[in-house]
Scaffold this active site. Structure first.
Site, PDB file in Angstrom:
ATOM      1  N   TYR A  60       0.847  -1.193   0.000  1.00 51.03           N
ATOM      2  CA  TYR A  60       0.000   0.000   0.000  1.00 51.03           C
ATOM      3  C   TYR A  60       0.875   1.231   0.000  1.00 51.03           C
ATOM      4  CZ  TYR A  60      -5.004  -0.535   0.040  1.00 51.03           C
ATOM      5  OH  TYR A  60      -6.290  -0.718  -0.357  1.00 51.03           O
ATOM      6  N   GLU A  62      -0.600   4.681  -0.520  1.00 50.59           N
ATOM      7  CA  GLU A  62      -1.487   5.838  -0.729  1.00 50.59           C
ATOM      8  C   GLU A  62      -0.710   7.123  -0.509  1.00 50.59           C
ATOM      9  OE1 GLU A  62      -4.829   5.276   1.864  1.00 50.59           O
ATOM     10  OE2 GLU A  62      -5.983   4.233   0.337  1.00 50.59           O
ATOM     11  N   ASP A 211      -6.048  13.909 -25.167  1.00 50.51           N
ATOM     12  CA  ASP A 211      -6.062  12.521 -24.702  1.00 50.51           C
ATOM     13  C   ASP A 211      -5.349  11.715 -25.784  1.00 50.51           C
ATOM     14  OD1 ASP A 211      -6.595   9.876 -24.191  1.00 50.51           O
ATOM     15  OD2 ASP A 211      -8.737  10.178 -23.770  1.00 50.51           O
ATOM     16  N   THR A 237      -3.098   6.453 -22.054  1.00 53.18           N
ATOM     17  CA  THR A 237      -2.927   5.105 -21.519  1.00 53.18           C
ATOM     18  C   THR A 237      -1.465   4.734 -21.717  1.00 53.18           C
ATOM     19  OG1 THR A 237      -3.349   4.049 -23.634  1.00 53.18           O
ATOM     20  CG2 THR A 237      -5.256   4.380 -22.202  1.00 53.18           C
ATOM     21  N   LYS A 240      -1.237   0.929 -25.016  1.00 55.33           N
ATOM     22  CA  LYS A 240      -1.570   0.852 -26.441  1.00 55.33           C
ATOM     23  C   LYS A 240      -0.275   0.968 -27.252  1.00 55.33           C
ATOM     24  CE  LYS A 240      -6.261   2.351 -25.369  1.00 55.33           C
ATOM     25  NZ  LYS A 240      -7.347   3.334 -25.578  1.00 55.33           N
ATOM     26  N   ARG A 246      -1.033  -2.231 -18.628  1.00 53.49           N
ATOM     27  CA  ARG A 246      -2.311  -1.515 -18.661  1.00 53.49           C
ATOM     28  C   ARG A 246      -2.296  -0.411 -17.616  1.00 53.49           C
ATOM     29  NH1 ARG A 246      -5.143  -4.309 -21.859  1.00 53.49           N
ATOM     30  NH2 ARG A 246      -6.717  -2.690 -21.840  1.00 53.49           N
TER      31      ARG A 246
HETATM   32  C1  PLP Z   1      -8.396   3.629 -24.779  1.00 59.14           C
HETATM   33  C2  PLP Z   1      -8.752   5.053 -24.554  1.00 59.14           C
HETATM   34  C3  PLP Z   1      -9.014   5.551 -23.268  1.00 59.14           C
HETATM   35  C4  PLP Z   1      -9.267   4.701 -22.058  1.00 59.14           C
HETATM   36  O1  PLP Z   1      -8.411   3.827 -21.657  1.00 59.14           O
HETATM   37  P1  PLP Z   1      -8.748   2.697 -20.572  1.00 59.14           P
HETATM   38  O2  PLP Z   1      -7.396   2.375 -20.070  1.00 59.14           O
HETATM   39  O3  PLP Z   1      -9.450   1.627 -21.293  1.00 59.14           O
HETATM   40  O4  PLP Z   1      -9.603   3.310 -19.506  1.00 59.14           O
HETATM   41  C5  PLP Z   1      -9.221   6.912 -23.120  1.00 59.14           C
HETATM   42  N1  PLP Z   1      -9.193   7.723 -24.165  1.00 59.14           N
HETATM   43  C6  PLP Z   1      -8.983   7.291 -25.405  1.00 59.14           C
HETATM   44  C7  PLP Z   1      -8.979   8.269 -26.532  1.00 59.14           C
HETATM   45  C8  PLP Z   1      -8.776   5.937 -25.654  1.00 59.14           C
HETATM   46  O5  PLP Z   1      -8.608   5.499 -26.907  1.00 59.14           O
END
Ligand code: PLP
Length: 443
Positions: A60, A62, A211, A237, A240, A246
Site C-alpha cells: 500500500y 497511498e 487525450d 494510456t 496501447k 495496462r
Molecule cells: C483507450 C482510450 C481511453 C481509455 O483507456 P482505458 O485504459 O481503457 O480506460 C481513453 N481515451 C482514449 C482516446 C482511448 O482510446
C-alpha cells in the site's frame, strides 16, 4: 520459441492451480497464434509483463512520493520517482502523475480537477471516433458534465472528408464557450493539429486537453507531433502504442494543474496506487527511451500505410482517405454493400485474425452491427511483421470476407485454409515471450 520465465510462471501456477493454469495456457496459445489487429492492443515485452507480476503488488502506498499514508514506502518512492522522471523525459514536459489505473481514470481526475459538475466541455462524439470518457451519456463524463460535440467534415467532395473540421470546432466553441476543449481520439487515423486547437481554445477561453491514449507511442518517438507546448493537460494510456502495462498517465507543464489533478486522482477518484503496475510502467518507459523505439514506431506507421494501401487495392475504402498514424477505419461496404463489421469481426476471428467492428462516420447501421472495422499495426509490428506481411494480411482479410459473402460452405473451407496460413506466419514471427502452451498441453 519459449521464454523461460513464462514457462516457469506457468509451471508454478500449474503446481497449485491446474484450472487457472489451463486458462493461462489457452490465452498464451491464442495470442501466439493469432494476428492481432486491434489498434489499442500490443504485445508488451517479457520484461514489462513480468515487472507487473512482482512483490510490488503487496504494498500500500497511498499518497505521493515523500508523502505517504503508510510506512515501508522507501522503494515505492524510488520506483514512482523513476517512472515520473522517465515519463517527463519521454513526453518532454514538467510534471507527470503515473498513478492512474487506466486512461478513463486519468480523464476522470482531469475533469474533476478542472470542471465543476454541469460544466460544458467540447469533444468529438464517440460514434465519430471519440472515446466513451469524452461525453457518452452512460459515462461519468456525460452524466455529470455537459458535452458539446464538434463534427468531422462530412462531404464526399471535400478533400478533408471525414477529418476534423477545425472551422466547425471553432464555431461550436464560440457558441457554447466550453470550459475545456478536448482533442485526441480512439478511431481517428489522421494527424491532430494541436496548434490549431490551441488557437481555438485561446479564442473561446477554454483549457485545452489532449487525450493521446492511442498515439502515445508515436508521440514519444516523435512520429506524431507533440501536444506540448500547446496543451494545458495531457492524458494517456500506457498499454496501447506505448507498449507498457495496462494503465494511465497525466502530464502537464502547469504546476497548479499538476497539484489539482494529483488531488483529484487521489483521494478524489482512486485509493492505493497499483505499485506493481507503476514498477512495470517505469520499465516500459525505459524501453521507450531506448533508440530502437523510434525505429519501432516508424515501422508501425509504415505498416499501417502498407495495410491501408493493400486493402484499397482490394476495393475497400479507408475512411478519411488514409492513415498518418498506427490505425485505420475500413469502410467494408465499398467492397460489397452486404458486408458488415459484425460479420467481418466474427469471420476473421475464426481464421485467427483479431479485430473489432467499428462504426464509420455517418454509419447507417447500429453500433452492434456497423459498416466497418478498425485495424491497427502496433501488435503485428512488435512481432516483426514488415510491409510484405501486412500485404499478406490484406490478402487473408479479403479471402475471408469474399468467402463469407459466398455462403457457409465457402466460408468454412476458406477459414480452414487461411487459419493454417496464419498459424504458420505467426510461427515465423513469434510474439515476445513466445508460447509455452505447447509444453503445457503435452503434459
Ligand atoms: C483507450 C482510450 C481511453 C481509455 O483507456 P482505458 O485504459 O481503457 O480506460 C481513453 N481515451 C482514449 C482516446 C482511448 O482510446
Amino acid at each position: 520459441m519459449t521464454h523461460p520465465i513464462d514457462d516457469a510462471v506457468l509451471d508454478l501456477i500449474y503446481a497449485q492451480d491446474p484450472d487457472a493454469a489451463a486458462i493461462l495456457a489457452g490465452e498464451q496459445d491464442r495470442q501466439a497464434h493469432t494476428i492481432e489487429l486491434i489498434a489499442s492492443e500490443n504485445h508488451a515485452s517479457p520484461a514489462v509483463v513480468h515487472a507487473a507480476g512482482t512483490c510490488f503488488t503487496n504494498k500500500y502506498a497511498e499518497g505521493y512520493p515523500g508523502r505517504r499514508y503508510y510506512g515501508g514506502c522507501a522503494h515505492m518512492d524510488e520506483i514512482e520517482t523513476l517512472a515520473r522522471e522517465r515519463a517527463k523525459q519521454l513526453f518532454n514536459c514538467e510534471y507527470a502523475n503515473v498513478q492512474p489505473h487506466s486512461g478513463a481514470q486519468a480523464n476522470m481526475a482531469v475533469f474533476m480537477a478542472l470542471l465543476e459538475q454541469g460544466d460544458t466541455f467540447a469533444s468529438l462524439v464517440l460514434k465519430d471516433g471519440g472515446h466513451l470518457s469524452h461525453g457518452m451519456s452512460l459515462n461519468f463524463s456525460g452524466k455529470y458534465f455537459k458535452p458539446v460535440h464538434y463534427p468531422l467534415h462530412y462531404d464526399k467532395a471535400h478533400p478533408q472528408h471525414e477529418q476534423i473540421d477545425y472551422d466547425a470546432v471553432r464555431s461550436v466553441c464560440m457558441e457554447h464557450k466550453p470550459k475545456l476543449l478536448l482533442c485526441g481520439y480512439s478511431a481517428y487515423s489522421r494527424t491532430i493539429d494541436f496548434a490549431k486547437f490551441r488557437a481555438i481554445a485561446d479564442e473561446c477561453g477554454a483549457l485545452l486537453m489532449a487525450d493521446i491514449a492511442h498515439i502515445a507511442g508515436l508521440v514519444a518517438a516523435g512520429e506524431h507531433p507533440s501536444p506540448f507546448p500547446h496543451c494545458d493537460v495531457v492524458t494517456t494510456t500506457t498499454h496501447k502504442s506505448l507498449r507498457g502495462p495496462r494503465g494511465g498517465l497525466i502530464l502537464t507543464n502547469d504546476v497548479e494543474i499538476f497539484n489539482a489533478t494529483n488531488k483529484a486522482l487521489f483521494p478524489g477518484v482512486q485509493g492505493g496506487p497499483l505499485m506493481h503496475i507503476i514498477f512495470a510502467k517505469a520499465v516500459a518507459f525505459g524501453e521507450a527511451l531506448k533508440p530502437g523505439f523510434k525505429d519501432y514506431q516508424q515501422r508501425v506507421r509504415a505498416n499501417a500505410k502498407a495495410l491501408a494501401a493493400a486493402l484499397t487495392d482490394h476495393g475497400y475504402r479507408i475512411c478519411s482517405g488514409g492513415t498518418d498514424n498506427h490505425l485505420m477505419l475500413v469502410d467494408l461496404t465499398a467492397r460489397n454493400p452486404e458486408l458488415t463489421g459484425r460479420d467481418a469481426e466474427t469471420w476473421l476471428e475464426a481464421a485467427n485474425i483479431i479485430c473489432n467492428k467499428n462504426g464509420i462516420p455517418d454509419d447507417q447501421r447500429k453500433p452492434m452491427v456497423t459498416s466497418g472495422v478498425r485495424l491497427g499495426s502496433p501488435a503485428t509490428t512488435t512481432r516483426g511483421f514488415g510491409e510484405a506481411e501486412m500485404k499478406q494480411v490484406a490478402v487473408f482479410i479479403d479471402r475471408i470476407l469474399t468467402a463469407g459473402l459466398k455462403g457457409e460452405d465457402a466460408l468454412a473451407a476458406e477459414t480452414e485454409a487461411v487459419r493454417k496460413e496464419v498459424r504458420s506466419l505467426c510461427g515465423q514471427f513469434p510474439m515476445p515471450g513466445g508460447t509455452p502452451a505447447t509444453v503445457f498441453f503435452s503434459q
